[in-house]
Design a protein around this motif. Structure first.
Motif, PDB file in Angstrom:
ATOM      1  N   SER A  82       0.825  -1.214   0.000  1.00 46.56           N
ATOM      2  CA  SER A  82       0.000   0.000   0.000  1.00 46.56           C
ATOM      3  C   SER A  82       0.853   1.257   0.000  1.00 46.56           C
ATOM      4  N   LEU A  83       1.905   1.280   0.811  1.00 51.01           N
ATOM      5  CA  LEU A  83       2.773   2.461   0.854  1.00 51.01           C
ATOM      6  C   LEU A  83       3.407   2.725  -0.501  1.00 51.01           C
ATOM      7  N   ALA A  84       3.785   1.670  -1.203  1.00 53.51           N
ATOM      8  CA  ALA A  84       4.382   1.848  -2.530  1.00 53.51           C
ATOM      9  C   ALA A  84       3.363   2.447  -3.492  1.00 53.51           C
ATOM     10  N   ARG A  85       2.136   1.937  -3.470  1.00 49.60           N
ATOM     11  CA  ARG A  85       1.106   2.473  -4.375  1.00 49.60           C
ATOM     12  C   ARG A  85       0.748   3.910  -4.017  1.00 49.60           C
ATOM     13  N   LEU A  86       0.686   4.205  -2.727  1.00 51.03           N
ATOM     14  CA  LEU A  86       0.313   5.547  -2.272  1.00 51.03           C
ATOM     15  C   LEU A  86       1.452   6.551  -2.357  1.00 51.03           C
ATOM     16  N   GLN A  87       2.639   6.071  -2.663  1.00 46.06           N
ATOM     17  CA  GLN A  87       3.828   6.924  -2.801  1.00 46.06           C
ATOM     18  C   GLN A  87       4.070   7.748  -1.525  1.00 46.06           C
ATOM     19  N   THR A  88       4.043   7.039  -0.391  1.00 49.49           N
ATOM     20  CA  THR A  88       4.285   7.683   0.887  1.00 49.49           C
ATOM     21  C   THR A  88       5.030   6.716   1.800  1.00 49.49           C
ATOM     22  N   ASP A  89       5.585   7.232   2.879  1.00 47.95           N
ATOM     23  CA  ASP A  89       6.300   6.358   3.807  1.00 47.95           C
ATOM     24  C   ASP A  89       5.460   5.989   5.023  1.00 47.95           C
ATOM     25  N   HIS A  90       4.227   6.536   5.104  1.00 47.92           N
ATOM     26  CA  HIS A  90       3.356   6.169   6.215  1.00 47.92           C
ATOM     27  C   HIS A  90       1.914   6.519   5.887  1.00 47.92           C
ATOM     28  N   VAL A  91       1.000   5.820   6.526  1.00 45.57           N
ATOM     29  CA  VAL A  91      -0.406   6.225   6.514  1.00 45.57           C
ATOM     30  C   VAL A  91      -0.778   6.598   7.946  1.00 45.57           C
ATOM     31  N   ASP A  92      -1.755   7.463   8.084  1.00 44.40           N
ATOM     32  CA  ASP A  92      -2.125   7.946   9.406  1.00 44.40           C
ATOM     33  C   ASP A  92      -3.025   6.967  10.165  1.00 44.40           C
ATOM     34  N   LEU A  93      -3.747   6.155   9.423  1.00 45.05           N
ATOM     35  CA  LEU A  93      -4.681   5.202  10.022  1.00 45.05           C
ATOM     36  C   LEU A  93      -4.720   3.956   9.148  1.00 45.05           C
ATOM     37  N   TYR A  94      -4.556   2.794   9.768  1.00 46.96           N
ATOM     38  CA  TYR A  94      -4.537   1.525   9.038  1.00 46.96           C
ATOM     39  C   TYR A  94      -5.596   0.610   9.638  1.00 46.96           C
ATOM     40  N   TYR A  95      -6.559   0.213   8.805  1.00 47.50           N
ATOM     41  CA  TYR A  95      -7.677  -0.608   9.264  1.00 47.50           C
ATOM     42  C   TYR A  95      -7.497  -2.087   8.925  1.00 47.50           C
ATOM     43  N   MET A  96      -8.006  -2.941   9.794  1.00 49.77           N
ATOM     44  CA  MET A  96      -8.375  -4.288   9.402  1.00 49.77           C
ATOM     45  C   MET A  96      -9.757  -4.183   8.771  1.00 49.77           C
ATOM     46  N   HIS A  97      -9.852  -4.508   7.491  1.00 51.26           N
ATOM     47  CA  HIS A  97     -11.087  -4.281   6.740  1.00 51.26           C
ATOM     48  C   HIS A  97     -12.231  -5.173   7.224  1.00 51.26           C
ATOM     49  N   ARG A  98     -11.886  -6.383   7.654  1.00 54.28           N
ATOM     50  CA  ARG A  98     -12.852  -7.323   8.215  1.00 54.28           C
ATOM     51  C   ARG A  98     -12.165  -8.150   9.291  1.00 54.28           C
ATOM     52  N   ARG A  99     -12.942  -8.748  10.154  1.00 55.09           N
ATOM     53  CA  ARG A  99     -12.382  -9.626  11.179  1.00 55.09           C
ATOM     54  C   ARG A  99     -11.999 -10.969  10.552  1.00 55.09           C
ATOM     55  N   ASP A 100     -10.817 -11.429  10.882  1.00 52.29           N
ATOM     56  CA  ASP A 100     -10.357 -12.756  10.476  1.00 52.29           C
ATOM     57  C   ASP A 100     -10.669 -13.711  11.632  1.00 52.29           C
ATOM     58  N   ARG A 101     -11.654 -14.569  11.447  1.00 52.97           N
ATOM     59  CA  ARG A 101     -12.088 -15.447  12.524  1.00 52.97           C
ATOM     60  C   ARG A 101     -11.106 -16.584  12.788  1.00 52.97           C
ATOM     61  N   ASP A 102     -10.108 -16.721  11.931  1.00 50.29           N
ATOM     62  CA  ASP A 102      -9.089 -17.754  12.136  1.00 50.29           C
ATOM     63  C   ASP A 102      -7.873 -17.244  12.893  1.00 50.29           C
ATOM     64  N   VAL A 103      -7.854 -15.937  13.172  1.00 50.12           N
ATOM     65  CA  VAL A 103      -6.711 -15.334  13.863  1.00 50.12           C
ATOM     66  C   VAL A 103      -7.233 -14.529  15.043  1.00 50.12           C
ATOM     67  N   PRO A 104      -6.731 -14.756  16.243  1.00 45.48           N
ATOM     68  CA  PRO A 104      -7.177 -13.941  17.383  1.00 45.48           C
ATOM     69  C   PRO A 104      -6.992 -12.455  17.090  1.00 45.48           C
ATOM     70  N   ILE A 105      -7.991 -11.662  17.415  1.00 44.49           N
ATOM     71  CA  ILE A 105      -7.907 -10.232  17.125  1.00 44.49           C
ATOM     72  C   ILE A 105      -6.690  -9.620  17.796  1.00 44.49           C
TER      73      ILE A 105
END
Length: 329
Positions: free
Chosen positions: A106-129
């Motif tokens: 994502s950083l490469a596509r956005l041409q930046t070295d950071h984003v201010d907020l990064y979301y988990m788009h959905r819960r992965d029920r196979d991985v503890p939150i």
């Protein structure tokens, strides 16, 4: 415009959801038009842009990176990871190794070295939150992200996640037409100091009076797969929209402006990110952002459009199973 905050950083109460520039609602704008729209947004004062790695399968992030090169310091940038699409198959992967890989892409596509907020788009029920949040906390320490967000998750999941690391934002659909956040998530966000980010705050265009005939939606429009737009439910829902538009006319605002004001009235911890592929709508959405809805009008809307009067669930049964939000009985 009124300022609110995400992770203690001031942002305008109305931000911009960028998805429809790359995917979702039928015919897409040209790249030239989309570039003009994004720059016009910053010129108008928008300072919170929201995207995701799956919007157009990377197209949206790439578009923002190219269109706003040189203006990165002017806006709060949020993106998401976790949904995986392979052909017709759709899944969720929030394993730490995938989180690390996705942020670098994502950083490469956005041409930046950071984003201010990064979301988990959905819960992965196979991985503890807690495990996923821990991996995202590592990205904060590395300077790649500024804060952690969750999308379409329950109050219980939010509380579990917050014990691992503070959660800056919870993003979920919210408007008079979609009330599920009122079950528990809105209050949980207020309790934990988490900003509630309302996507589709004009009800996927419906409460902007943007859908006259649901049967005329194109094959590529995701709303065709939503029960509220089918032949059985749409006539009753359209009648609600007509009454809503009458209230807007009485108040001398547009239907979209009325819906946004209603959303923002639900708490000082709430911000809205209406999406659009129209510069005219972009301008409309921010033009009355300081207008406060009268309490009497809000009460009329609450009585008119709510979980009992809207016909049909917001998602199909199959799609509902992929999200973690509370549901009305």
């Amino acid at each position: 415009m009124t300022k609110r905050s995400i992770n203690q950083r001031p942002v305008k109460a109305v931000g911009l959801g960028c998805m429809s520039l790359s995917w979702g609602y039928g015919t897409l704008p040209s790249r030239e038009y989309a570039t003009t729209l994004l720059n016009r947004a910053l010129d108008l004062g928008y300072d919170h842009l929201d995207t995701a790695n799956i919007y157009g399968m990377g197209h949206n992030e790439t578009l923002i990176g190219e269109a706003l090169k040189g203006r990165r310091q002017e806006f709060f940038l949020a993106t998401k990871m976790g949904i995986v699409i392979e052909g017709e198959k759709r899944g969720v992967n929030c394993r730490p190794e995938n989180i690390r890989r996705c942020i670098d892409e994502s950083l490469a596509r956005l041409q930046t070295d950071h984003v201010d907020l990064y979301y988990m788009h959905r819960r992965d029920r196979d991985v503890p939150i807690e495990e996923s949040v821990g991996a995202m906390a590592d990205l904060i320490r590395q300077g790649k992200i500024g804060s952690i967000g969750l999308s379409e998750m329950s109050a219980e999941t939010l509380r579990r996640a917050a014990k691992e690391h503070p959660i800056a934002a919870m993003q979920t659909e919210y408007s008079p037409w979609t009330r599920e956040p009122e079950i528990a998530v809105l209050d949980a966000c207020a309790e934990l100091g988490t900003t509630f980010v309302a996507f589709s705050p004009v009800a996927r265009g419906v409460l902007a009076n943007g859908v006259q005939d649901a049967g005329a939606l194109t094959d590529k429009d995701l709303r065709r797969m939503m029960p509220r737009f089918n032949l059985e439910n749409w006539p009753a829902n359209r009648a609600l929209v007509d009454a809503f538009c009458e209230i807007a006319s009485e108040l001398e605002v547009t239907p979209a402006q009325l819906s946004l004001a209603w959303v923002l009235s639900r708490g000082e911890h709430v911000v809205a990110i209406p999406g659009t592929a129209s510069i005219a709508h972009l301008e409309e959405n921010i033009a009355r952002a300081d207008w406060t809805i009268p309490a009497e009008a809000a009460a009329r809307i609450d009585a008119l459009i709510n979980e009992r009067t809207v016909h049909g669930p917001r998602y199909s049964e199959a799609m509902q199973r992929t999200i973690d939000t509370e549901m009305f009985a």
